[in-house]
Design a protein around this motif. Structure first.
Motif, PDB file in Angstrom:
ATOM      1  N   LEU A  35      18.448  -1.604  -2.312  1.00 20.78           N
ATOM      2  CA  LEU A  35      18.449  -2.805  -1.473  1.00 20.78           C
ATOM      3  C   LEU A  35      17.041  -3.384  -1.358  1.00 20.78           C
ATOM      4  O   LEU A  35      16.846  -4.606  -1.438  1.00 20.78           O
ATOM      5  N   THR A  36      16.060  -2.521  -1.178  1.00 22.56           N
ATOM      6  CA  THR A  36      14.669  -2.964  -1.069  1.00 22.56           C
ATOM      7  C   THR A  36      14.247  -3.748  -2.302  1.00 22.56           C
ATOM      8  O   THR A  36      13.624  -4.816  -2.209  1.00 22.56           O
TER       9      THR A  36
ATOM     10  N   ASN B  22       9.420  -3.612   1.323  1.00 24.03           N
ATOM     11  CA  ASN B  22       9.077  -2.315   0.765  1.00 24.03           C
ATOM     12  C   ASN B  22       9.855  -1.213   1.477  1.00 24.03           C
ATOM     13  O   ASN B  22      10.328  -1.391   2.601  1.00 24.03           O
ATOM     14  N   ALA B  23       9.961  -0.094   0.807  1.00 26.49           N
ATOM     15  CA  ALA B  23      10.585   1.089   1.402  1.00 26.49           C
ATOM     16  C   ALA B  23       9.535   2.178   1.569  1.00 26.49           C
ATOM     17  O   ALA B  23       8.647   2.338   0.726  1.00 26.49           O
ATOM     18  N   LEU B  24       9.633   2.918   2.655  1.00 27.87           N
ATOM     19  CA  LEU B  24       8.807   4.093   2.868  1.00 27.87           C
ATOM     20  C   LEU B  24       9.708   5.317   2.804  1.00 27.87           C
ATOM     21  O   LEU B  24      10.686   5.419   3.555  1.00 27.87           O
TER      22      LEU B  24
ATOM     23  N   SER C 257      -0.888  -7.841   0.873  1.00 28.90           N
ATOM     24  CA  SER C 257      -0.336  -9.130   0.448  1.00 28.90           C
ATOM     25  C   SER C 257       0.181  -9.162  -0.986  1.00 28.90           C
ATOM     26  O   SER C 257       0.853 -10.115  -1.372  1.00 28.90           O
ATOM     27  N   TYR C 258      -0.110  -8.116  -1.789  1.00 27.35           N
ATOM     28  CA  TYR C 258       0.374  -8.089  -3.176  1.00 27.35           C
ATOM     29  C   TYR C 258       1.233  -6.854  -3.422  1.00 27.35           C
ATOM     30  O   TYR C 258       1.386  -6.402  -4.555  1.00 27.35           O
ATOM     31  N   VAL C 259       1.816  -6.322  -2.360  1.00 26.52           N
ATOM     32  CA  VAL C 259       2.653  -5.124  -2.466  1.00 26.52           C
ATOM     33  C   VAL C 259       4.068  -5.481  -2.026  1.00 26.52           C
ATOM     34  O   VAL C 259       4.314  -5.770  -0.852  1.00 26.52           O
ATOM     35  N   THR C 260       4.998  -5.461  -2.953  1.00 30.10           N
ATOM     36  CA  THR C 260       6.403  -5.691  -2.616  1.00 30.10           C
ATOM     37  C   THR C 260       7.287  -5.020  -3.651  1.00 30.10           C
ATOM     38  O   THR C 260       6.880  -4.804  -4.802  1.00 30.10           O
ATOM     39  N   GLY C 261       8.493  -4.652  -3.218  1.00 29.11           N
ATOM     40  CA  GLY C 261       9.448  -4.018  -4.116  1.00 29.11           C
ATOM     41  C   GLY C 261       9.160  -2.555  -4.403  1.00 29.11           C
ATOM     42  O   GLY C 261       9.745  -1.979  -5.317  1.00 29.11           O
TER      43      GLY C 261
END
Length: 260
Positions: free
Chosen positions: A167-168, A183-185, A243-247
Protein backbone atom coordinates in the motif's frame (compact mmCIF):
# COMPACT_ATOMS: atom_id res chain seq x y z
CA UNK A 1 19.77 16.92 13.45
CA UNK A 2 17.31 19.52 14.70
CA UNK A 3 13.85 18.80 13.32
CA UNK A 4 11.33 21.65 13.35
CA UNK A 5 7.69 20.73 12.79
CA UNK A 6 6.31 24.07 13.95
CA UNK A 7 3.01 24.86 12.25
CA UNK A 8 2.34 21.26 11.24
CA UNK A 9 -0.56 19.20 12.55
CA UNK A 10 -0.06 15.47 12.96
CA UNK A 11 -2.36 12.54 13.72
CA UNK A 12 -0.89 9.47 15.39
CA UNK A 13 -3.12 6.42 15.70
CA UNK A 14 -2.52 3.79 18.34
CA UNK A 15 -0.80 6.58 20.22
CA UNK A 16 -1.53 5.82 23.85
CA UNK A 17 1.54 3.66 24.54
CA UNK A 18 4.78 2.27 23.14
CA UNK A 19 5.83 3.37 19.68
CA UNK A 20 2.77 5.53 19.05
CA UNK A 21 3.28 7.46 22.27
CA UNK A 22 6.97 7.93 21.53
CA UNK A 23 6.21 9.25 18.03
CA UNK A 24 3.52 11.62 19.31
CA UNK A 25 5.87 12.92 22.01
CA UNK A 26 8.72 13.43 19.54
CA UNK A 27 6.46 15.33 17.15
CA UNK A 28 5.14 17.52 19.98
CA UNK A 29 8.65 18.33 21.22
CA UNK A 30 9.54 19.30 17.65
CA UNK A 31 6.74 21.88 17.54
CA UNK A 32 3.89 20.02 15.84
CA UNK A 33 0.32 20.08 17.00
CA UNK A 34 -0.43 16.44 17.73
CA UNK A 35 -3.72 14.56 17.78
CA UNK A 36 -3.40 11.20 19.52
CA UNK A 37 -5.98 8.53 18.68
CA UNK A 38 -6.42 5.38 20.75
CA UNK A 39 -9.24 3.14 21.92
CA UNK A 40 -8.74 3.21 25.71
CA UNK A 41 -9.82 6.62 26.96
CA UNK A 42 -8.31 6.31 30.45
CA UNK A 43 -4.87 5.38 29.10
CA UNK A 44 -5.16 8.01 26.38
CA UNK A 45 -5.88 10.78 28.89
CA UNK A 46 -2.77 9.87 30.90
CA UNK A 47 -0.66 9.76 27.74
CA UNK A 48 -1.80 13.21 26.63
CA UNK A 49 -0.92 14.62 30.07
CA UNK A 50 2.54 13.03 29.87
CA UNK A 51 3.26 14.37 26.39
CA UNK A 52 2.09 17.87 27.23
CA UNK A 53 4.82 18.25 29.89
CA UNK A 54 7.54 18.63 27.25
CA UNK A 55 5.45 19.65 24.26
CA UNK A 56 6.05 22.76 22.21
CA UNK A 57 2.95 22.25 20.07
CA UNK A 58 -0.57 21.57 21.26
CA UNK A 59 -1.55 18.01 22.15
CA UNK A 60 -5.07 16.58 22.24
CA UNK A 61 -6.46 13.08 22.40
CA UNK A 62 -9.57 11.46 20.97
CA UNK A 63 -10.80 8.02 21.98
CA UNK A 64 -11.31 6.29 18.65
CA UNK A 65 -11.45 2.80 17.25
CA UNK A 66 -10.06 3.38 13.76
CA UNK A 67 -12.17 0.52 12.38
CA UNK A 68 -15.35 2.40 13.39
CA UNK A 69 -15.98 4.64 10.38
CA UNK A 70 -18.72 6.60 12.14
CA UNK A 71 -16.46 7.47 15.06
CA UNK A 72 -13.61 8.32 12.69
CA UNK A 73 -15.89 10.80 10.91
CA UNK A 74 -16.74 12.45 14.26
CA UNK A 75 -13.09 12.72 15.24
CA UNK A 76 -12.06 14.22 11.91
CA UNK A 77 -14.79 16.82 12.19
CA UNK A 78 -13.44 17.78 15.62
CA UNK A 79 -9.86 17.92 14.31
CA UNK A 80 -10.90 20.15 11.41
CA UNK A 81 -12.72 22.50 13.78
CA UNK A 82 -9.74 22.79 16.13
CA UNK A 83 -6.72 22.63 13.84
CA UNK A 84 -7.93 22.87 10.26
CA UNK A 85 -5.65 20.97 7.92
CA UNK A 86 -3.77 17.76 8.74
CA UNK A 87 -0.19 17.69 7.47
CA UNK A 88 1.12 14.39 8.86
CA UNK A 89 -0.60 11.05 9.36
CA UNK A 90 1.01 8.14 11.19
CA UNK A 91 -0.94 4.88 10.81
CA UNK A 92 0.35 3.05 13.86
CA UNK A 93 -2.74 1.27 15.24
CA UNK A 94 -2.18 -2.46 15.23
CA UNK A 95 -1.72 -5.71 17.07
CA UNK A 96 0.30 -8.89 16.70
CA UNK A 97 -2.06 -11.76 15.95
CA UNK A 98 -0.30 -15.01 15.07
CA UNK A 99 -1.34 -18.61 14.66
CA UNK A 100 -0.26 -21.74 12.81
CA UNK A 101 -1.46 -21.82 9.22
CA UNK A 102 -3.95 -24.64 9.78
CA UNK A 103 -5.58 -22.66 12.59
CA UNK A 104 -6.05 -19.47 10.56
CA UNK A 105 -9.65 -18.40 10.17
CA UNK A 106 -11.34 -16.09 7.72
CA UNK A 107 -12.60 -14.01 10.64
CA UNK A 108 -9.13 -13.52 12.13
CA UNK A 109 -7.67 -12.51 8.78
CA UNK A 110 -10.48 -10.07 8.02
CA UNK A 111 -10.21 -8.49 11.48
CA UNK A 112 -6.46 -8.06 11.11
CA UNK A 113 -6.77 -6.50 7.66
CA UNK A 114 -9.56 -4.25 8.89
CA UNK A 115 -7.37 -2.80 11.63
CA UNK A 116 -4.02 -2.57 9.89
CA UNK A 117 -4.86 -2.09 6.21
CA UNK A 118 -8.43 -0.93 5.60
CA UNK A 119 -8.35 1.59 8.46
CA UNK A 120 -5.07 2.99 7.14
CA UNK A 121 -6.66 3.46 3.72
CA UNK A 122 -9.71 5.15 5.26
CA UNK A 123 -7.64 7.60 7.31
CA UNK A 124 -5.31 8.42 4.43
CA UNK A 125 -8.24 9.13 2.13
CA UNK A 126 -9.50 11.67 4.64
CA UNK A 127 -6.26 13.65 4.82
CA UNK A 128 -5.06 13.42 1.20
CA UNK A 129 -7.46 15.99 -0.33
CA UNK A 130 -6.21 18.71 2.02
CA UNK A 131 -2.61 17.68 1.47
CA UNK A 132 -3.14 17.96 -2.27
CA UNK A 133 -4.53 21.48 -1.91
CA UNK A 134 -1.43 22.57 0.04
CA UNK A 135 0.94 20.42 -2.03
CA UNK A 136 2.57 19.09 1.13
CA UNK A 137 1.95 15.98 3.17
CA UNK A 138 3.56 13.11 5.00
CA UNK A 139 2.01 9.69 5.55
CA UNK A 140 3.89 7.08 7.56
CA UNK A 141 2.60 3.52 7.77
CA UNK A 142 4.03 1.62 10.73
CA UNK A 143 4.38 -2.02 9.73
CA UNK A 144 6.72 -4.87 10.69
CA UNK A 145 9.95 -6.17 9.24
CA UNK A 146 8.25 -9.57 9.38
CA UNK A 147 6.13 -8.34 6.48
CA UNK A 148 9.31 -8.62 4.38
CA UNK A 149 10.66 -11.85 5.90
CA UNK A 150 7.77 -13.76 7.51
CA UNK A 151 8.36 -16.75 9.75
CA UNK A 152 6.28 -19.85 10.42
CA UNK A 153 3.07 -19.35 12.38
CA UNK A 154 3.27 -15.58 11.89
CA UNK A 155 -0.03 -14.98 10.08
CA UNK A 156 -2.34 -13.15 9.97
CA UNK A 157 -0.20 -10.25 11.20
CA UNK A 158 2.53 -10.73 8.58
CA UNK A 159 -0.09 -10.84 5.82
CA UNK A 160 -1.50 -7.45 6.77
CA UNK A 161 1.98 -5.99 7.30
CA UNK A 162 3.12 -7.12 3.84
CA UNK A 163 -0.03 -5.54 2.42
CA UNK A 164 0.82 -2.33 4.27
CA UNK A 165 4.22 -2.21 2.60
CA UNK A 166 2.60 -2.65 -0.82
CA UNK A 167 0.00 0.00 0.00
CA UNK A 168 2.83 2.39 0.86
CA UNK A 169 4.43 1.90 -2.54
CA UNK A 170 1.11 2.35 -4.39
CA UNK A 171 0.28 5.55 -2.50
CA UNK A 172 3.75 7.00 -2.92
CA UNK A 173 3.58 6.58 -6.70
CA UNK A 174 0.16 8.20 -6.99
CA UNK A 175 0.67 11.07 -4.55
CA UNK A 176 4.21 12.16 -5.45
CA UNK A 177 3.04 14.83 -7.96
CA UNK A 178 1.47 16.71 -5.02
CA UNK A 179 4.57 16.47 -2.82
CA UNK A 180 2.83 13.99 -0.53
CA UNK A 181 5.49 11.59 0.67
CA UNK A 182 4.46 8.12 1.83
CA UNK A 183 6.82 5.77 3.64
CA UNK A 184 6.64 2.70 5.83
CA UNK A 185 8.60 2.08 9.00
CA UNK A 186 9.27 -1.59 9.66
CA UNK A 187 9.42 -2.47 13.33
CA UNK A 188 11.93 -5.02 14.57
CA UNK A 189 12.38 -5.93 18.22
CA UNK A 190 11.67 -2.64 19.96
CA UNK A 191 10.38 -2.15 23.49
CA UNK A 192 6.66 -1.62 23.21
CA UNK A 193 3.34 -2.26 24.88
CA UNK A 194 3.14 -5.61 23.11
CA UNK A 195 6.42 -6.76 24.69
CA UNK A 196 5.30 -5.48 28.08
CA UNK A 197 2.10 -7.51 27.80
CA UNK A 198 4.07 -10.61 26.78
CA UNK A 199 6.30 -10.11 29.82
CA UNK A 200 3.34 -9.83 32.17
CA UNK A 201 1.82 -12.96 30.63
CA UNK A 202 4.92 -15.15 30.40
CA UNK A 203 7.20 -14.13 33.25
CA UNK A 204 5.72 -11.45 35.52
CA UNK A 205 8.22 -12.17 38.30
CA UNK A 206 11.24 -11.71 36.02
CA UNK A 207 12.74 -8.22 35.49
CA UNK A 208 11.64 -6.86 32.14
CA UNK A 209 15.19 -6.38 30.81
CA UNK A 210 16.08 -9.96 31.79
CA UNK A 211 13.00 -11.25 29.97
CA UNK A 212 14.08 -9.46 26.79
CA UNK A 213 17.64 -10.84 26.71
CA UNK A 214 17.01 -14.09 24.79
CA UNK A 215 14.84 -12.25 22.26
CA UNK A 216 17.63 -9.74 21.66
CA UNK A 217 20.37 -12.30 20.93
CA UNK A 218 19.62 -12.62 17.18
CA UNK A 219 19.82 -8.84 16.70
CA UNK A 220 23.19 -7.78 15.24
CA UNK A 221 23.27 -4.77 17.56
CA UNK A 222 22.64 -7.16 20.45
CA UNK A 223 19.77 -5.32 22.10
CA UNK A 224 16.18 -4.20 21.82
CA UNK A 225 15.51 -0.82 20.30
CA UNK A 226 14.09 2.00 22.38
CA UNK A 227 10.77 3.58 21.33
CA UNK A 228 12.51 6.93 21.09
CA UNK A 229 14.94 5.55 18.49
CA UNK A 230 12.01 4.52 16.34
CA UNK A 231 10.31 7.88 16.91
CA UNK A 232 13.42 9.74 15.73
CA UNK A 233 13.20 8.07 12.31
CA UNK A 234 9.48 8.87 12.11
CA UNK A 235 10.17 12.50 12.97
CA UNK A 236 12.77 12.72 10.19
CA UNK A 237 10.33 11.28 7.65
CA UNK A 238 7.66 13.76 8.79
CA UNK A 239 9.93 16.73 8.20
CA UNK A 240 11.24 18.82 5.33
CA UNK A 241 14.60 17.12 5.83
CA UNK A 242 13.14 13.99 4.17
CA UNK A 243 11.96 15.89 1.09
CA UNK A 244 13.37 13.30 -1.37
CA UNK A 245 12.36 10.14 0.50
CA UNK A 246 9.16 8.40 -0.56
CA UNK A 247 7.99 4.88 -1.33
CA UNK A 248 10.46 3.31 1.08
CA UNK A 249 9.99 0.64 3.74
CA UNK A 250 12.73 1.39 6.25
CA UNK A 251 13.82 -1.28 8.71
CA UNK A 252 14.27 0.06 12.23
CA UNK A 253 15.41 -3.22 13.69
CA UNK A 254 19.08 -3.15 14.63
CA UNK A 255 19.99 -5.09 11.48
CA UNK A 256 17.77 -8.10 12.23
CA UNK A 257 15.75 -8.39 9.02
CA UNK A 258 17.61 -10.14 6.18
CA UNK A 259 15.61 -8.18 3.60
CA UNK A 260 16.42 -4.51 3.04
Amino acid sequence: MLIDLTGRTAIVTGGSEGLGKAIAARFARSGANVVVLARRENVLDETVRDIRRDAVGRVVGHACDVTDSGRVDEVFAAIAAEFGAVDILVNNAGSSNRSPFEELTRASMIADMDLKLFAAVDLAQKVVPGMKERRWGRIINVVSANGKAPKAASAPTTLSRAAGITLTKVMSQELAPWNILVNALCVGVIKSGQWERRHRRDAPDMPFEKYLEPHARPVPLGRFGEPEEFANVACFLASDAASYVTGTAINVDGGLCPVT
